[in-house]
Motif scaffolding. Sequence first.
Motif, PDB file in Angstrom:
ATOM      1  N   GLU A   1      18.177   9.577  -2.879  1.00  0.00           N
ATOM      2  CA  GLU A   1      18.838   9.977  -4.123  1.00  0.00           C
ATOM      3  C   GLU A   1      20.346  10.070  -3.953  1.00  0.00           C
ATOM      4  O   GLU A   1      21.024  10.806  -4.662  1.00  0.00           O
ATOM      5  CB  GLU A   1      18.263  11.326  -4.588  1.00  0.00           C
ATOM      6  N   ASP A   2      20.877   9.294  -2.986  1.00  0.00           N
ATOM      7  CA  ASP A   2      22.306   9.395  -2.689  1.00  0.00           C
ATOM      8  C   ASP A   2      23.122   8.228  -3.227  1.00  0.00           C
ATOM      9  O   ASP A   2      24.315   8.122  -2.953  1.00  0.00           O
ATOM     10  CB  ASP A   2      22.532   9.544  -1.184  1.00  0.00           C
ATOM     11  N   TRP A   3      22.495   7.326  -3.996  1.00  0.00           N
ATOM     12  CA  TRP A   3      23.254   6.234  -4.608  1.00  0.00           C
ATOM     13  C   TRP A   3      24.031   6.768  -5.808  1.00  0.00           C
ATOM     14  O   TRP A   3      23.515   7.585  -6.578  1.00  0.00           O
ATOM     15  CB  TRP A   3      22.321   5.101  -5.039  1.00  0.00           C
TER      16      TRP A   3
ATOM     17  N   GLU B   1      10.470   4.181  -1.980  1.00  0.00           N
ATOM     18  CA  GLU B   1       9.571   4.378  -3.119  1.00  0.00           C
ATOM     19  C   GLU B   1       8.564   3.248  -3.281  1.00  0.00           C
ATOM     20  O   GLU B   1       7.521   3.416  -3.925  1.00  0.00           O
ATOM     21  CB  GLU B   1      10.379   4.569  -4.409  1.00  0.00           C
ATOM     22  N   LYS B   2       8.864   2.081  -2.702  1.00  0.00           N
ATOM     23  CA  LYS B   2       7.925   0.960  -2.779  1.00  0.00           C
ATOM     24  C   LYS B   2       6.627   1.263  -2.052  1.00  0.00           C
ATOM     25  O   LYS B   2       5.617   0.596  -2.276  1.00  0.00           O
ATOM     26  CB  LYS B   2       8.564  -0.305  -2.220  1.00  0.00           C
ATOM     27  N   TRP B   3       6.658   2.253  -1.155  1.00  0.00           N
ATOM     28  CA  TRP B   3       5.437   2.664  -0.444  1.00  0.00           C
ATOM     29  C   TRP B   3       4.983   4.062  -0.851  1.00  0.00           C
ATOM     30  O   TRP B   3       4.201   4.694  -0.164  1.00  0.00           O
ATOM     31  CB  TRP B   3       5.681   2.604   1.066  1.00  0.00           C
ATOM     32  N   GLY B   4       5.485   4.534  -1.982  1.00  0.00           N
ATOM     33  CA  GLY B   4       5.073   5.836  -2.481  1.00  0.00           C
ATOM     34  C   GLY B   4       5.725   7.008  -1.765  1.00  0.00           C
ATOM     35  O   GLY B   4       5.289   8.152  -1.927  1.00  0.00           O
TER      36      GLY B   4
ATOM     37  N   LYS C   1       0.844  -1.196   0.000  1.00  0.00           N
ATOM     38  CA  LYS C   1       0.000   0.000   0.000  1.00  0.00           C
ATOM     39  C   LYS C   1       0.876   1.242   0.000  1.00  0.00           C
ATOM     40  O   LYS C   1       1.998   1.230   0.506  1.00  0.00           O
ATOM     41  CB  LYS C   1      -0.872   0.025   1.262  1.00  0.00           C
ATOM     42  N   LEU C   2       0.332   2.325  -0.542  1.00  0.00           N
ATOM     43  CA  LEU C   2       1.026   3.595  -0.471  1.00  0.00           C
ATOM     44  C   LEU C   2       0.754   4.208   0.892  1.00  0.00           C
ATOM     45  O   LEU C   2      -0.348   4.105   1.425  1.00  0.00           O
ATOM     46  CB  LEU C   2       0.559   4.527  -1.588  1.00  0.00           C
TER      47      LEU C   2
ATOM     48  N   LEU D   1      13.616  11.753   5.555  1.00  0.00           N
ATOM     49  CA  LEU D   1      12.167  11.912   5.754  1.00  0.00           C
ATOM     50  C   LEU D   1      11.847  13.333   6.198  1.00  0.00           C
ATOM     51  O   LEU D   1      10.856  13.930   5.740  1.00  0.00           O
ATOM     52  CB  LEU D   1      11.671  10.894   6.776  1.00  0.00           C
ATOM     53  N   LYS D   2      12.660  13.878   7.084  1.00  0.00           N
ATOM     54  CA  LYS D   2      12.414  15.241   7.555  1.00  0.00           C
ATOM     55  C   LYS D   2      12.537  16.248   6.415  1.00  0.00           C
ATOM     56  O   LYS D   2      11.713  17.166   6.283  1.00  0.00           O
ATOM     57  CB  LYS D   2      13.392  15.595   8.676  1.00  0.00           C
TER      58      LYS D   2
END
Length: 377
Positions: free
Chosen positions: A222-224, A214-217, A4-5, A100-101
């Motif tokens: 973006e640090d890879w 991203e699997k949960w929306g 689920k998102l 997340l913050k």
Amino acid sequence: MTTKLVSCVILDLDGTLLNTDGVVDKVLKIVLSNYGKEWDGREALKIVGKTPFESAADVVQDYGLPCSTTEFISQISPLFYDQWCNIKELPGANRLIKHLKSHDVPMALASNSPRESIEAKLSYHDGWKSSFSVIIGGDEVRTGKPSPEMFLEAARRLNVEPSSCLVIEDSLPGITAGKAAEMEVVVVPSLRKQSHLYSAADMVISSLLDLQLEKWGLPPFEDWVEGTLPLDRWYIGGPIVKGFGRGSKALGIPTANLSPEGYSDLLAEHPAGVYFGWAGLSTRGVFKMVMSIGWNPYFNNKEKTIEPWLLHDFNEDFYGEELRLLIVGYIRPEANFPTLESLIAKIHEDRRVAERALDIPLYSSYKNDSYLRSSHE
């Protein structure tokens, strides 16, 4: 598998964000020795994720201690408080909270520990407390995990539906609580070789480094860089020892193994997986290196090992020589493989990833680190 998102994240603290296992072991060894007992870790599975009172009661009963649970808690509590300043964050924890913050994803912290204990632990980690919209301790609800009450209360205070929450946990009680609250649950098992016990979770990952939001929306990391995750660099060194004999025999991949003796804390600190960086041999120079840390499930190691592969063709063995490693990045979690051929193919893919990445200025500059060239004292 469909997920689920979600719109918010609820995190556990001990064992999920903070590496408290070592502190628990240290304190219990001290207190049990006062009773002539030896903490051997056999109760680890039973006490992980429980409330402090439940965990203490288990230890008192299983070790046959001549004291009440309350008395036992009064003995261990001061020792724990003295140790909170020494607890390190688990790999990926600070990265996750900051990410997340920065994307304004609401976060709650829900722990079976008392609120006072949570506040004390958070005070040693800059910016963590202010990152959480909600903090709930085990003494602020009627029943702790595995009851869903704590998670449901977190959702209520966040003003969201429980089904829109992603729980990140490390223990069986946490999984049970999250699923009972009808939330999505990702687990990073505290007991690394017991991952089969955690199948009730929606996803099992080996460390927070492997979390794919991203699997949960949720906003992705973006640090890879070129299939690698840059890490705060860390160092390890020692004489090269004989390994299991399989590096050259079974795999055709000669590893320059280090003895795990003396590195138990470091091995516990870093999740099993494939890392890379630079290797220094005092008489031979500095070389690219890819390295596994873990139990190598295909061979079912009994202990966690460090197995570096120096990416250079050497003409002879050099057992006993001093090897110095500088680890700069992470490639992937440890995995099991159905066949030896598939394992070998993956190891060679890891080599290609590491070799390519170490040519990037982000990583190549570390080749000149003085640690790699200095002789061992």
